[in-house]
Design an enzyme around this catalytic site. Structure first.
Site, mmCIF file in Angstrom:
data_model
loop_
_atom_site.group_PDB
_atom_site.id
_atom_site.type_symbol
_atom_site.label_atom_id
_atom_site.label_comp_id
_atom_site.label_asym_id
_atom_site.label_seq_id
_atom_site.Cartn_x
_atom_site.Cartn_y
_atom_site.Cartn_z
ATOM 1 N N HIS A 108 -5.919 -3.652 13.971
ATOM 2 C CA HIS A 108 -5.677 -2.909 12.728
ATOM 3 C C HIS A 108 -6.738 -1.840 12.501
ATOM 4 O O HIS A 108 -6.454 -0.799 11.909
ATOM 5 C CB HIS A 108 -5.651 -3.891 11.555
ATOM 6 C CG HIS A 108 -5.402 -3.280 10.224
ATOM 7 N ND1 HIS A 108 -4.389 -2.376 9.990
ATOM 8 C CD2 HIS A 108 -6.044 -3.445 9.022
ATOM 9 C CE1 HIS A 108 -4.402 -2.016 8.714
ATOM 10 N NE2 HIS A 108 -5.406 -2.635 8.114
ATOM 11 N N PHE A 138 0.855 -1.184 0.000
ATOM 12 C CA PHE A 138 0.000 0.000 0.000
ATOM 13 C C PHE A 138 0.892 1.235 0.000
ATOM 14 O O PHE A 138 1.893 1.282 0.722
ATOM 15 C CB PHE A 138 -0.892 -0.014 1.241
ATOM 16 C CG PHE A 138 -2.032 0.955 1.187
ATOM 17 C CD1 PHE A 138 -3.262 0.565 0.696
ATOM 18 C CD2 PHE A 138 -1.870 2.264 1.619
ATOM 19 C CE1 PHE A 138 -4.319 1.460 0.631
ATOM 20 C CE2 PHE A 138 -2.914 3.168 1.560
ATOM 21 C CZ PHE A 138 -4.149 2.765 1.061
#
EC number: 3.5.1.9
Length: 209
Positions: free
Chosen positions: A58, A18
């Site tokens: 997360h 990412f």
């Protein structure tokens, strides 16, 4: 011996991450020489590189790290469902043809070939209503052959929060290119990383019969 399918992409310095996340880096700390009996390397990487399991930490502060998550969801009967060409979001109608007798684990293949060499922003993700649809059918783990169950542009992570509400587990960045639609045994155990928000997994499917 039952057939195995390795559904984990290779991890190297070429693995896409990412934008802004930590890429894979490796350097040798010790090298095999007459004075040193071993090779030892040092590795730096994001826990979201390659096939990985997200922890509740997360997407929720104070939630469980991956080392505290139960292992049972990551091991057992699984169904691979093809939704190739589904577009930006996987909707319930893309999965409905395979809903009969759904096992607790569902992996969705969205592409003929997973993007392994470069980052792409326009990957397919789960629509939040699809998470609700799967949870209502007893699914406890979902997986996908893209980097995230939410679109790359999402700032609200609606699908991640849907799995949080239902205490579901997730596998991302799987490689399902060679896997036919059908039922398998999933084996994809995360590492016991006591403070981490995710963990790499070596995900495999094993034939049932």
């Amino acid at each position: 011996m039952k057939r195995l399918w390795d559904i984990s992409p290779p991890v190297s310095a070429d693995s896409p991450v990412f934008p802004g996340d930590t890429p894979y880096r490796q350097q040798w700390k010790w090298s095999l020489t007459p004075d040193c009996p071993v090779n030892v390397s040092e590795i730096t990487l994001s826990p979201h590189i390659g096939a990985h399991a997200d922890a509740p930490l997360h997407y929720e502060n104070g939630a469980a790290a991956i080392g505290a998550v139960a292992l049972e969801p990551f091991l057992g009967p699984c169904r691979v469902i093809h939704a190739i060409g589904c577009g930006p979001l996987i909707l319930p109608e893309h999965l409905a043809h395979a809903q009969a007798g759904l096992p607790p684990r569902v992996l969705v293949r969205t592409a003929r070939h997973a993007a392994l060499q470069w980052w792409v922003d326009d990957f397919s993700a789960y629509a939040p209503q699809t998470i609700e649809w799967l949870a209502g059918r007893g699914v406890t783990l979902i997986g996908i052959d893209t980097p995230s169950i939410d679109p790359a542009s999402s700032k609200t992570l609606d699908s991640h929060h849907a799995i949080r509400r239902h205490d579901m587990r997730v596998l991302e960045n799987l490689r399902l290119d060679d896997v036919d639609e059908g039922d398998y045994e999933l084996i994809a155990l995360p590492l016991a990383l006591v403070q981490a928000d995710a963990s790499p997994v070596r995900a495999v499917l094993r034939e049932l019969a």
